[in-house]
Design an enzyme around this catalytic site. Structure first.
Site, PDB file in Angstrom:
ATOM      1  N   LYS A  26      66.658  30.547  21.217  1.00  0.00           N
ATOM      2  CA  LYS A  26      66.605  29.290  20.470  1.00  0.00           C
ATOM      3  C   LYS A  26      67.951  28.575  20.523  1.00  0.00           C
ATOM      4  O   LYS A  26      68.022  27.387  20.822  1.00  0.00           O
ATOM      5  CB  LYS A  26      66.207  29.585  19.032  1.00  0.00           C
ATOM      6  CG  LYS A  26      65.663  28.401  18.283  1.00  0.00           C
ATOM      7  CD  LYS A  26      65.242  28.803  16.885  1.00  0.00           C
ATOM      8  CE  LYS A  26      63.989  29.654  16.886  1.00  0.00           C
ATOM      9  NZ  LYS A  26      63.783  30.353  15.611  1.00  0.00           N
ATOM     10  N   ARG A 363      61.395  26.311  24.752  1.00  0.00           N
ATOM     11  CA  ARG A 363      61.524  27.593  25.444  1.00  0.00           C
ATOM     12  C   ARG A 363      60.406  27.671  26.481  1.00  0.00           C
ATOM     13  O   ARG A 363      59.424  26.909  26.388  1.00  0.00           O
ATOM     14  CB  ARG A 363      61.390  28.755  24.458  1.00  0.00           C
ATOM     15  CG  ARG A 363      60.027  28.795  23.817  1.00  0.00           C
ATOM     16  CD  ARG A 363      59.883  29.842  22.746  1.00  0.00           C
ATOM     17  NE  ARG A 363      58.744  29.490  21.908  1.00  0.00           N
ATOM     18  CZ  ARG A 363      58.537  29.923  20.676  1.00  0.00           C
ATOM     19  NH1 ARG A 363      59.377  30.746  20.114  1.00  0.00           N
ATOM     20  NH2 ARG A 363      57.470  29.553  20.013  1.00  0.00           N
ATOM     21  N   HIS A 482      49.471  31.674  14.890  1.00  0.00           N
ATOM     22  CA  HIS A 482      50.010  33.009  15.168  1.00  0.00           C
ATOM     23  C   HIS A 482      49.073  33.822  16.062  1.00  0.00           C
ATOM     24  O   HIS A 482      49.478  34.395  17.058  1.00  0.00           O
ATOM     25  CB  HIS A 482      50.256  33.739  13.846  1.00  0.00           C
ATOM     26  CG  HIS A 482      50.692  35.145  14.030  1.00  0.00           C
ATOM     27  ND1 HIS A 482      49.833  36.215  13.918  1.00  0.00           N
ATOM     28  CD2 HIS A 482      51.891  35.655  14.384  1.00  0.00           C
ATOM     29  CE1 HIS A 482      50.496  37.318  14.174  1.00  0.00           C
ATOM     30  NE2 HIS A 482      51.746  37.018  14.444  1.00  0.00           N
ATOM     31  N   ARG A 590      37.175  59.838  50.662  1.00  0.00           N
ATOM     32  CA  ARG A 590      37.011  61.248  50.284  1.00  0.00           C
ATOM     33  C   ARG A 590      35.617  61.705  50.679  1.00  0.00           C
ATOM     34  O   ARG A 590      34.633  61.254  50.109  1.00  0.00           O
ATOM     35  CB  ARG A 590      37.173  61.430  48.774  1.00  0.00           C
ATOM     36  CG  ARG A 590      38.474  60.920  48.194  1.00  0.00           C
ATOM     37  CD  ARG A 590      38.420  61.096  46.676  1.00  0.00           C
ATOM     38  NE  ARG A 590      39.511  60.466  45.993  1.00  0.00           N
ATOM     39  CZ  ARG A 590      39.542  59.184  45.631  1.00  0.00           C
ATOM     40  NH1 ARG A 590      38.524  58.385  45.922  1.00  0.00           N
ATOM     41  NH2 ARG A 590      40.573  58.691  44.991  1.00  0.00           N
ATOM     42  N   ARG A 649      39.472  61.727  54.918  1.00  0.00           N
ATOM     43  CA  ARG A 649      40.057  63.030  54.598  1.00  0.00           C
ATOM     44  C   ARG A 649      38.983  64.100  54.697  1.00  0.00           C
ATOM     45  O   ARG A 649      37.869  63.933  54.204  1.00  0.00           O
ATOM     46  CB  ARG A 649      40.621  63.002  53.172  1.00  0.00           C
ATOM     47  CG  ARG A 649      41.250  64.311  52.771  1.00  0.00           C
ATOM     48  CD  ARG A 649      41.815  64.223  51.368  1.00  0.00           C
ATOM     49  NE  ARG A 649      40.762  64.181  50.362  1.00  0.00           N
ATOM     50  CZ  ARG A 649      40.995  64.018  49.063  1.00  0.00           C
ATOM     51  NH1 ARG A 649      42.216  63.866  48.611  1.00  0.00           N
ATOM     52  NH2 ARG A 649      39.980  64.005  48.215  1.00  0.00           N
ATOM     53  N   GLU A 779      51.418  66.312  50.488  1.00  0.00           N
ATOM     54  CA  GLU A 779      51.213  66.460  49.050  1.00  0.00           C
ATOM     55  C   GLU A 779      51.756  67.777  48.529  1.00  0.00           C
ATOM     56  O   GLU A 779      51.562  68.129  47.372  1.00  0.00           O
ATOM     57  CB  GLU A 779      49.734  66.291  48.698  1.00  0.00           C
ATOM     58  CG  GLU A 779      48.792  67.139  49.516  1.00  0.00           C
ATOM     59  CD  GLU A 779      47.314  66.803  49.279  1.00  0.00           C
ATOM     60  OE1 GLU A 779      46.999  66.258  48.224  1.00  0.00           O
ATOM     61  OE2 GLU A 779      46.496  67.100  50.160  1.00  0.00           O
ATOM     62  N   GLY A 800      50.105  62.051  49.278  1.00  0.00           N
ATOM     63  CA  GLY A 800      49.153  62.270  48.195  1.00  0.00           C
ATOM     64  C   GLY A 800      49.961  62.574  46.949  1.00  0.00           C
ATOM     65  O   GLY A 800      50.259  63.707  46.625  1.00  0.00           O
ATOM     66  N   THR A 801      50.337  61.480  46.262  1.00  0.00           N
ATOM     67  CA  THR A 801      51.331  61.662  45.198  1.00  0.00           C
ATOM     68  C   THR A 801      50.757  62.265  43.917  1.00  0.00           C
ATOM     69  O   THR A 801      51.514  62.655  43.046  1.00  0.00           O
ATOM     70  CB  THR A 801      52.035  60.332  44.878  1.00  0.00           C
ATOM     71  OG1 THR A 801      51.045  59.318  44.769  1.00  0.00           O
ATOM     72  CG2 THR A 801      53.019  59.986  45.972  1.00  0.00           C
ATOM     73  N   ASN A 802      49.424  62.339  43.796  1.00  0.00           N
ATOM     74  CA  ASN A 802      48.893  63.048  42.629  1.00  0.00           C
ATOM     75  C   ASN A 802      49.251  64.527  42.731  1.00  0.00           C
ATOM     76  O   ASN A 802      49.830  65.107  41.818  1.00  0.00           O
ATOM     77  CB  ASN A 802      47.373  62.893  42.541  1.00  0.00           C
ATOM     78  CG  ASN A 802      46.957  61.446  42.360  1.00  0.00           C
ATOM     79  OD1 ASN A 802      47.773  60.603  42.040  1.00  0.00           O
ATOM     80  ND2 ASN A 802      45.688  61.170  42.603  1.00  0.00           N
ATOM     81  N   CYS A 865      48.382  57.424  49.044  1.00  0.00           N
ATOM     82  CA  CYS A 865      47.009  57.267  48.577  1.00  0.00           C
ATOM     83  C   CYS A 865      46.780  57.868  47.200  1.00  0.00           C
ATOM     84  O   CYS A 865      45.654  58.034  46.769  1.00  0.00           O
ATOM     85  CB  CYS A 865      46.019  57.841  49.591  1.00  0.00           C
ATOM     86  SG  CYS A 865      46.216  59.601  49.833  1.00  0.00           S
ATOM     87  N   TYR A 885      51.980  51.121  54.421  1.00  0.00           N
ATOM     88  CA  TYR A 885      50.935  50.591  53.540  1.00  0.00           C
ATOM     89  C   TYR A 885      50.809  51.443  52.280  1.00  0.00           C
ATOM     90  O   TYR A 885      51.291  52.580  52.231  1.00  0.00           O
ATOM     91  CB  TYR A 885      49.584  50.545  54.265  1.00  0.00           C
ATOM     92  CG  TYR A 885      49.019  51.910  54.555  1.00  0.00           C
ATOM     93  CD1 TYR A 885      48.220  52.567  53.614  1.00  0.00           C
ATOM     94  CD2 TYR A 885      49.281  52.556  55.759  1.00  0.00           C
ATOM     95  CE1 TYR A 885      47.720  53.832  53.873  1.00  0.00           C
ATOM     96  CE2 TYR A 885      48.780  53.817  56.016  1.00  0.00           C
ATOM     97  CZ  TYR A 885      48.002  54.454  55.064  1.00  0.00           C
ATOM     98  OH  TYR A 885      47.520  55.706  55.299  1.00  0.00           O
TER      99      TYR A 885
HETATM  100  P1  ADP Z   1      60.317  30.435  14.651  1.00  0.00           P
HETATM  101  O1  ADP Z   1      61.263  31.201  15.485  1.00  0.00           O
HETATM  102  O2  ADP Z   1      59.460  31.289  13.803  1.00  0.00           O
HETATM  103  O3  ADP Z   1      59.572  29.414  15.453  1.00  0.00           O
HETATM  104  P2  ADP Z   1      62.027  28.315  13.751  1.00  0.00           P
HETATM  105  O4  ADP Z   1      63.457  28.629  13.569  1.00  0.00           O
HETATM  106  O5  ADP Z   1      61.665  27.605  14.972  1.00  0.00           O
HETATM  107  O6  ADP Z   1      61.206  29.649  13.587  1.00  0.00           O
HETATM  108  O7  ADP Z   1      61.596  27.486  12.503  1.00  0.00           O
HETATM  109  C1  ADP Z   1      60.260  27.271  12.185  1.00  0.00           C
HETATM  110  C2  ADP Z   1      59.999  25.785  11.967  1.00  0.00           C
HETATM  111  O8  ADP Z   1      60.875  25.263  11.007  1.00  0.00           O
HETATM  112  C3  ADP Z   1      60.254  24.972  13.201  1.00  0.00           C
HETATM  113  O9  ADP Z   1      59.119  24.889  13.971  1.00  0.00           O
HETATM  114  C4  ADP Z   1      60.566  23.602  12.627  1.00  0.00           C
HETATM  115  O10 ADP Z   1      59.387  22.886  12.461  1.00  0.00           O
HETATM  116  C5  ADP Z   1      61.155  23.936  11.299  1.00  0.00           C
HETATM  117  N1  ADP Z   1      62.608  23.712  11.341  1.00  0.00           N
HETATM  118  C6  ADP Z   1      63.561  24.568  11.714  1.00  0.00           C
HETATM  119  N2  ADP Z   1      64.782  24.014  11.661  1.00  0.00           N
HETATM  120  C7  ADP Z   1      64.574  22.740  11.239  1.00  0.00           C
HETATM  121  C8  ADP Z   1      65.436  21.640  10.998  1.00  0.00           C
HETATM  122  N3  ADP Z   1      66.747  21.711  11.162  1.00  0.00           N
HETATM  123  N4  ADP Z   1      64.874  20.492  10.577  1.00  0.00           N
HETATM  124  C9  ADP Z   1      63.542  20.409  10.405  1.00  0.00           C
HETATM  125  N5  ADP Z   1      62.671  21.406  10.621  1.00  0.00           N
HETATM  126  C10 ADP Z   1      63.192  22.553  11.033  1.00  0.00           C
HETATM  127 MG    MG Z   2      45.332  66.086  46.976  1.00  0.00          MG
HETATM  128 MG    MG Z   3      60.136  27.867  16.352  1.00  0.00          MG
END
Ligand code: ADP
Ligand code: MG
Ligand code: MG
Length: 911
Positions: A26, A363, A482, A590, A649, A779, A800-802, A865, A885
């Site tokens: 972040k 990200r 989530h 086999r 085999r 093997e 024959g790695t087993n 194999c 192979y």
């Molecule tokens: P996570 O890693 O769980 O995503 P964040 O650090 O991104 O947590 O924070 C969660 C939410 O909080 C972000 O998606 C954003 O919407 C809000 N947030 C974080 N920092 C700020 C900020 N400086 N101003 C406004 N909202 C924020």
């Molecule tokens: Mg064998």
């Molecule tokens: Mg976030």
């Protein structure tokens, strides 16, 4: 002096995206966005090093930290022209966690830090918006009491008793009292009153007053974020994702911007491409008058960011594009710029304060396997990345997801959907309904049952149960909830925001479409379309032949790899499946498989007759009868392989495995051999061995019963001759492979038999020439050690790695269940050596075997194999040691191709 704090803001930053190890993902990306001149609220990041030091020194910070934080806070204040804790015009900040690898929702973030009785009146006067100020304050109390005062203090109340739940309940009561549904309908006075009630409850439950001093709040939050690195769910998540405990988290302190000041403000999240399908559209969700996690937490149903991302479910909702066109336009331009800059699909977070856009995070976005392939291919074709990069970007797990089963379309057409939700994780799954994560873990992991975890919404506390379930279904939440995020990371089938269902936790029933579905009943999910069905619908394999993206991707894969990929197949069906998956031959056929499964009754009976024979004459008679079956079997497979090489085999397992156990069959056998039951019993007992794995098997059978080798070789060569004469298949090349050898002399002994049969077959079919190879399995350690000698006779080796693993470790393959799990738990072994090749030990024998073998026969063909031929890391090893192979089960062929390409590209890079 050590530098522990890195600043960003005002159009530049001290960090950059490459500094993830130090600044966390972040922090590093906020710095990168600031450097790109994007609207990022200024702030600073405390490094992961501080986290490590904090833990090493039992919760004490390095001495220089305090001053560095104060200096950076001053810098922030200067840019913002506001002061933290200023009663007239206070600066508020967020305190955010951020590890190297993203751990969505696992650690803590606290917003609105700096709001206190001393600063509230000033902020109200400044903004003229008391409702917003008290909304921010009640949020601060909720987050801070939960994260800092409870979790970081190590208090773990049971179930619904956590302080956050208690405060949520108070808020719920307030809404009921006021007769409103949404948080946004509460007035300034309501929220002011609520904040007072919250503070009273915090004092009562936690025995400490809520801190009224902004600086105390700031340092309390920083420590709590560091503490959250070792919170229970973060630790659990790291274990599943194999993130090292030593990495630590960084802490970012950032100027707050507010999405909750009214209807011209908003907050949202987005992806630069659709993470569920990979489609190249900007995809996101937003909420007006909201803050932080509101979108993700599923408190209100999020709205689509734009018109293009609307679905059947969301078509009636207002998009950001329509509601705030100027801000949307800017956001869209930024997301495009970011994707070009990072050259990857990104996950972004933004907030709009009174019409002004701010970027809060970006990200590389999680995506499921199907999307990963599509995005890699599209970006390759768009020339945003090179084909090499496209290939390297798709991990083995992602490719596996493309091969995942889906709900049988025919069954689906005939079934009435129970409900529809958002397709958060593709593929199909069926399982029994469970309602709690613990139950999912118990039945899914311990009892190995197929379960589907059904929840109103999931939280990070549910991660263990989500992992154990076949699929996840939630009533609430959007594509960025989530459940969706976690499922996407694992490539798990998942449907969220399924508003047609309701979960009654008290009665443990799922209500949908006017029906009630009890715990333990089967349901089926189509995670690609978001459809839920009652009952257990069949699952089928996906249609790869018509998947354009998959085909283009594998074309690139094949253009880079050097290692051949064959398959282990014992039936024409397997062979055809493997060809479809891109196999270039059979590396292990086999022979004994013709004695198992469908249609095996007669050949098995004849084999048993052969085994129970006591004289050469009896044995030959039985072999004569068995012969047509053997030959037909070989022929069918060679035809199916259409001229690709087939390694066959000769008989490998210890014979007693085939002796029948039930009396009826024994009697039948005695009759056929014309001997008494007593006599048969005696012969069967004679086959008994104390340690059959190291007994009379493999080449030893051919040495003691040369006629067994003779018949098999004849079947192979006559089949090859007939298929070749038939002219439907070109380049028929059987490779005769002798198993369990430990000396060149054994090979020479068998070769004599083979040479003789070759001449006979040539004569019979009037052939001048007959193509075949003679080779051996390596093997046994002795075979590897004497590989130079073995290669004088053998034209190819197949490791024959087993067995080689078994014989090198001295671990019986069939008995590892009683001790290897303990070895893994105690970390005495990094991995089960039967699953992932032990490169350190067994790998040495392989290297030596190849080098010595090629010292006498430069062109020696070498393959593998064992099970390892389909294991990603093991395949890469096979490339590095110069094998020709690998051979693996049909389903693993695409993975082996990908691993081979990755190994070749990595080698190229390192040169
Ligand atoms: P996570 O890693 O769980 O995503 P964040 O650090 O991104 O947590 O924070 C969660 C939410 O909080 C972000 O998606 C954003 O919407 C809000 N947030 C974080 N920092 C700020 C900020 N400086 N101003 C406004 N909202 C924020
Ligand atoms: Mg064998
Ligand atoms: Mg976030």
């Amino acid at each position: 002096m050590a530098k522990y704090v890195y600043f960003f803001g005002g159009g530049k930053a001290e960090g950059k995206s490459e500094m993830k190890n130090l600044l966390g993902g972040k922090g590093a990306n906020l710095a990168e966005m600031a450097n790109l001149g994007l609207p990022v609220p200024p702030g600073f990041t405390i490094t992961t090093e501080v986290c490590t030091l904090y833990y090493r020194n039992k919760g004490k910070y390095p001495a220089e930290l305090k001053k560095q934080v104060e200096d950076n806070l001053k810098k922030t204040e200067r840019i913002m022209e506001k002061k933290f804790g200023d009663p007239k015009d206070p600066l508020l900040v967020s305190v955010r966690s951020g590890a190297r690898a993203s751990m969505p929702g696992m650690m803590e973030t606290i917003l609105n830090v700096g709001l206190a009785p001393s600063t509230i009146p000033g902020l109200i006067a400044k903004t003229n918006n008391p409702r917003f100020v008290y909304d921010a304050y009640r949020r601060l109390i909720m987050m801070y009491s939960d994260v800092v005062m409870e979790k970081a203090a190590g208090i773990e109340p049971a179930g619904e008793q956590g302080i956050r739940k208690q405060l949520e309940a108070i808020m719920h009561q307030m809404k009921e009292k006021k007769g409103v549904k949404l948080d946004t309908e509460l007035t300034a006075d309501d929220l002011k009153e609520l904040a007072a009630q919250f503070k009273a409850r915090v004092l009562k439950v936690l025995g400490k007053p809520f801190p009224d001093e902004p600086m105390d709040q700031l340092w309390g939050s920083v420590s709590a974020v560091f503490q959250s690195w070792n919170g229970r769910r973060a630790v659990e998540y790291r274990r599943i994702e194999r993130i090292p405990d030593e990495w630590g988290t960084a802490v970012t302190v950032q100027t707050m911007v507010f999405g909750n000041t009214g209807e011209t403000s908003a907050t949202g999240v987005g992806f630069t491409r659709d993470p569920a399908t990979g489609r190249n559209i900007f995809y996101g969700e937003w909420l007006p008058n909201a803050q932080g996690e509101d979108v993700v937490a599923g408190i209100r149903t999020p709205l689509p960011v734009n018109e293009a991302g609307k679905t059947a479910h969301t078509k009636g909702l207002t998009s950001l594009e329509k509601a705030m066109p100027a801000a949307y336009k800017q956001l869209n331009a930024i997301q495009q710029k970011l994707e070009k800059h990072y050259r990857d699909m990104l996950d972004i977070e933004f907030t709009i304060e009174e019409g002004r856009l701010f970027m809060l995070q970006c990200r590389v976005g999680k995506r499921n396997g199907v999307a990963a392939v599509k995005i890699a291919v599209d970006m390759g074709l768009e020339k945003l990345i090179k084909p090499e990069e496209a290939v390297l970007r798709v991990k083995a797990d992602a490719l596996v997801q493309c091969l995942l089963p889906m709900v049988d379309p025919k069954a689906e057409r005939e079934s009435k959907p129970l409900a529809k939700g958002l397709p958060a994780g593709p593929g199909g799954a069926h399982g029994m309904v469970v309602f709690t994560a613990d139950e999912a873990a118990r039945r899914g992991k311990e009892l190995h049952e197929k379960v589907i975890l059904v929840r109103t919404e999931t939280s990070p506390e549910d991660v263990h149960g989500m992992h154990a379930a076949q699929a996840i279904l939630t009533a609430k939440g959007g594509m960025t909830s989530h459940a969706a995020l976690v499922a996407r990371g694992w490539g798990k089938c998942c449907i969220v925001g399924c508003s047609g269902i309701a979960v009654d936790m008290d009665r443990k029933v799922l209500k949908a479409g006017g029906k009630e579905i009890a715990e333990g009943a089967w349901i089926t999910l189509n995670g690609t379309s978001g459809t839920v069905y009652e009952g257990k619908l069949p699952l089928v394999d996906p249609d790869l032949r018509n998947n354009k993206d998959f085909r283009q991707f594998m074309k690139w894969v094949d253009s880079f790899r050097k290692l051949g990929v064959r398959t282990n197949a014992d039936t024409p069906q397997d062979a055809r499946k493997a060809l479809e998956f891109g196999a270039e031959g059979i590396g292990l056929f086999r022979t004994e498989h013709m004695f198992y499964g469908e249609g095996a009754d007669r050949p098995l009976f004849l084999l048993r007759k052969m085994i129970a024979s006591s004289t050469l004459e009896e044995r030959r008679k039985a072999l004569d009868e068995l012969y047509p079956f053997m030959k037909a079997d070989m022929k069918a497979t060679m035809e199916a392989m259409q001229g690709h090489p087939v390694t066959i085999r000769t008989l490998d397992p210890p014979l007693h495995e085939f002796v029948p156990k039930d009396t009826a069959r024994l009697e039948e056998l005695a009759r056929a051999l014309n001997i008494s039951m007593e006599e048969l019993q005696k012969r069967a007992e004679g086959l008994h061995e104390t340690n059959p794995m190291m007994g009379h098997r493999g080449v030893r059978l051919g040495v003691t019963y040369p006629e067994v080798t003779e018949y098999q070789v004849r079947a192979i060569l006559e089949a090859a001759a007939e298929v070749a004469l038939d002219k439907k298949v070109k380049n028929v090349l059987p490779e005769i492979m002798i198993p369990v050898t430990c000396a060149k002399s054994e090979l020479d002994d068998q070769k004599k038999i083979i040479d003789r049969v070759v001449e006979e077959v040539k004569a019979k079919y009037k052939l001048k020439k007959l193509d075949y190879l003679i080779g051996t399995m390596i093997e046994l350690p002795r075979a590897a050690l004497t590989a130079d000698k073995m290669a004088e006779t053998a034209e190819f080796f197949s490791f024959g790695t087993n067995d080689l693993t078994q014989m090198t470790f001295g671990f019986s393959r069939d008995d590892i269940g009683s001790f290897v799990p303990e070895y893994l738990k105690k970390k005495l072994l990094p991995e089960d050596p039967f699953q992932s090749l032990d490169q350190e030990g067994v790998g040495q024998l392989i290297r030596m075997g190849i080098d010595r073998g090629r010292s006498t026969r430069a062109k020696l063909k070498v393959g593998i194999c064992g099970e390892h031929g389909g294991d990603y890391e093991s395949v890469k090893f096979c490339h590095r040691v110069g094998m020709n192979y690998v051979s693996c089960s049909p389903f693993r062929v695409p993975i082996a191709r990908l691993a081979a390409a990755h190994a070749a590209l990595e080698e190229k890079k390192s040169k």
